[in-house]
Design an enzyme around this catalytic site. Structure first.
Site, PDB file in Angstrom:
ATOM      1  N   ALA A   3       0.848  -1.195   0.000  1.00 32.35           N
ATOM      2  CA  ALA A   3       0.000   0.000   0.000  1.00 32.35           C
ATOM      3  C   ALA A   3       0.881   1.240   0.000  1.00 32.35           C
ATOM      4  CB  ALA A   3      -0.884   0.003   1.238  1.00 32.35           C
ATOM      5  N   GLY A   5       0.313   5.429   0.640  1.00 38.63           N
ATOM      6  CA  GLY A   5      -0.613   6.514   0.950  1.00 38.63           C
ATOM      7  C   GLY A   5       0.109   7.845   0.995  1.00 38.63           C
ATOM      8  N   ALA A   6      -0.586   8.862   1.488  1.00 37.62           N
ATOM      9  CA  ALA A   6      -0.018  10.208   1.539  1.00 37.62           C
ATOM     10  C   ALA A   6       1.166  10.265   2.500  1.00 37.62           C
ATOM     11  CB  ALA A   6      -1.093  11.193   1.965  1.00 37.62           C
ATOM     12  N   GLU A   7       1.097   9.453   3.564  1.00 35.73           N
ATOM     13  CA  GLU A   7       2.109   9.559   4.611  1.00 35.73           C
ATOM     14  C   GLU A   7       3.259   8.571   4.452  1.00 35.73           C
ATOM     15  OE1 GLU A   7       1.947  11.912   6.991  1.00 35.73           O
ATOM     16  OE2 GLU A   7       0.127  12.641   6.038  1.00 35.73           O
ATOM     17  N   LYS A  23       6.378  -0.652   7.563  1.00 39.03           N
ATOM     18  CA  LYS A  23       5.636   0.574   7.259  1.00 39.03           C
ATOM     19  C   LYS A  23       6.606   1.742   7.397  1.00 39.03           C
ATOM     20  CE  LYS A  23       1.481   3.125   8.543  1.00 39.03           C
ATOM     21  NZ  LYS A  23       0.157   3.017   9.179  1.00 39.03           N
ATOM     22  N   ASP A 118      -8.709   6.278  13.153  1.00 41.04           N
ATOM     23  CA  ASP A 118      -8.936   6.110  11.708  1.00 41.04           C
ATOM     24  C   ASP A 118      -9.663   4.787  11.473  1.00 41.04           C
ATOM     25  OD1 ASP A 118      -8.828   6.579   8.973  1.00 41.04           O
ATOM     26  OD2 ASP A 118      -6.734   5.982   8.756  1.00 41.04           O
TER      27      ASP A 118
HETATM   28  N1  ATP Z   1       0.794  -5.948   9.861  1.00 43.50           N
HETATM   29  C1  ATP Z   1       0.116  -6.107   8.738  1.00 43.50           C
HETATM   30  N2  ATP Z   1      -0.254  -7.336   8.313  1.00 43.50           N
HETATM   31  C2  ATP Z   1      -0.942  -7.509   7.162  1.00 43.50           C
HETATM   32  N3  ATP Z   1      -1.316  -6.495   6.352  1.00 43.50           N
HETATM   33  C3  ATP Z   1      -0.987  -5.250   6.702  1.00 43.50           C
HETATM   34  C4  ATP Z   1      -0.260  -4.986   7.901  1.00 43.50           C
HETATM   35  N4  ATP Z   1      -0.056  -3.639   7.997  1.00 43.50           N
HETATM   36  C5  ATP Z   1      -0.614  -3.114   6.905  1.00 43.50           C
HETATM   37  N5  ATP Z   1      -1.189  -4.054   6.116  1.00 43.50           N
HETATM   38  C6  ATP Z   1      -1.863  -3.841   4.815  1.00 43.50           C
HETATM   39  O1  ATP Z   1      -1.421  -2.611   4.276  1.00 43.50           O
HETATM   40  C7  ATP Z   1      -2.497  -1.667   4.178  1.00 43.50           C
HETATM   41  C8  ATP Z   1      -2.000  -0.281   4.581  1.00 43.50           C
HETATM   42  O2  ATP Z   1      -1.485  -0.278   5.905  1.00 43.50           O
HETATM   43  P1  ATP Z   1      -1.846   0.876   6.926  1.00 43.50           P
HETATM   44  O3  ATP Z   1      -3.317   0.987   7.036  1.00 43.50           O
HETATM   45  O4  ATP Z   1      -1.061   0.680   8.168  1.00 43.50           O
HETATM   46  O5  ATP Z   1      -1.220   2.102   6.147  1.00 43.50           O
HETATM   47  P2  ATP Z   1      -1.850   3.444   5.543  1.00 43.50           P
HETATM   48  O6  ATP Z   1      -3.322   3.432   5.599  1.00 43.50           O
HETATM   49  O7  ATP Z   1      -1.175   3.668   4.245  1.00 43.50           O
HETATM   50  O8  ATP Z   1      -1.241   4.361   6.609  1.00 43.50           O
HETATM   51  P3  ATP Z   1      -1.491   5.834   7.116  1.00 43.50           P
HETATM   52  O9  ATP Z   1      -2.974   5.971   7.324  1.00 43.50           O
HETATM   53  O10 ATP Z   1      -0.695   5.804   8.399  1.00 43.50           O
HETATM   54  O11 ATP Z   1      -0.907   6.729   6.062  1.00 43.50           O
HETATM   55  C9  ATP Z   1      -3.591  -2.214   5.094  1.00 43.50           C
HETATM   56  O12 ATP Z   1      -4.885  -1.808   4.682  1.00 43.50           O
HETATM   57  C10 ATP Z   1      -3.367  -3.723   4.982  1.00 43.50           C
HETATM   58  O13 ATP Z   1      -3.979  -4.214   3.812  1.00 43.50           O
HETATM   59 MG    MG Z   2      -4.752   2.397   6.681  1.00 42.28          MG
END
Ligand code: ATP
Ligand code: MG
Length: 202
Positions: A3, A5-7, A23, A118
């Site tokens: 994934a 995202g913005a951050e 991450k 969130d």
């Molecule tokens: N520990 C994990 N195990 C399995 N899948 C994960 C895990 N962490 C993240 N993911 C997958 O990655 C995606 C994005 O992760 P996460 O929601 O932490 O990041 P994000 O939404 O991009 O972050 P942020 O909102 O901090 O910018 C999740 O929706 C999930 O599908």
């Molecule tokens: Mg997320």
């Protein structure tokens, strides 16, 4: 990459032979570099702390393997399963059971004075053994009061119906399960109503 995202971004990796996820908070060009490093490092540490605190409160969250404050990354367990979003898209008939699991977990989280910040069905994983695992605590906080709890619930309601517009009534099951586990749940419900009224009149 899993994934982006913005951050930051999430990648598959391995840690001491185990499947893992990393991450990473990426730099922001518009910030002064020194300040940017401090902000990213502070946020990644805060997120790791909340994931651990929630886990100590009995909620399933990924095991943290490593926090790198220089690279601004968290290496954690790769939770085997699928996001609740993907699961409910395939199994809308199972919404009541899943919403009850979510309600109980969020109530436990709030009983420990932690908010997620969130709550969306993409920030929850349903594991192979049908347990719920909460992820992405980047917007969360601890030592919270009833206002933050109300905001968590209101945001989940909005996120739920926008992600799953055809699933009806499931949020009622969430609320029912939440109120069974949350102490002083009436205070939170009153707050949710107040937040909704605020949105309506301002
Ligand atoms: N520990 C994990 N195990 C399995 N899948 C994960 C895990 N962490 C993240 N993911 C997958 O990655 C995606 C994005 O992760 P996460 O929601 O932490 O990041 P994000 O939404 O991009 O972050 P942020 O909102 O901090 O910018 C999740 O929706 C999930 O599908
Ligand atoms: Mg997320």
């Amino acid at each position: 990459m899993v994934a982006s995202g913005a951050e930051g971004s999430v990648y598959r990796t391995s840690y001491l032979g185990r499947r893992a996820m990393v991450k990473i908070r990426s730099p922001k060009q518009y910030r002064i570099p020194e300040l940017d490093r401090r902000i990213r490092s502070q946020r990644i540490r805060a997120e790791a702390r909340l994931i651990r605190e929630a886990r100590s409160a009995g909620i399933r969250t990924p095991i943290i393997y490593d926090v790198d404050t220089k690279e601004c990354s968290i290496t954690m367990e790769d939770v085997d399963g699928m996001t609740v979003k993907a699961y409910l898209d395939q199994h809308p008939e199972d919404a009541e059971r899943v919403c009850r699991l979510i309600g109980t977990d969020i109530a436990r989280l709030h009983n420990s004075k932690i908010c997620h910040g969130d709550l969306t069905t993409s920030n929850m994983i349903l594991t192979k053994d049908s347990r719920l695992c909460l992820i992405d605590f980047s917007m969360g906080a601890s030592l919270i009061g009833v206002e933050d709890m109300g905001v968590d619930i209101r945001l989940l309601e909005r996120a739920f119906y926008s992600a799953h517009p055809t699933i009806k009534n499931a949020f009622g099951d969430f609320i029912d399960a939440y109120c069974r586990t949350k102490t002083d749940s009436k205070q939170v419900m009153d707050k949710v109503q107040e937040i909704k009224d605020r949105g309506r009149y301002t």
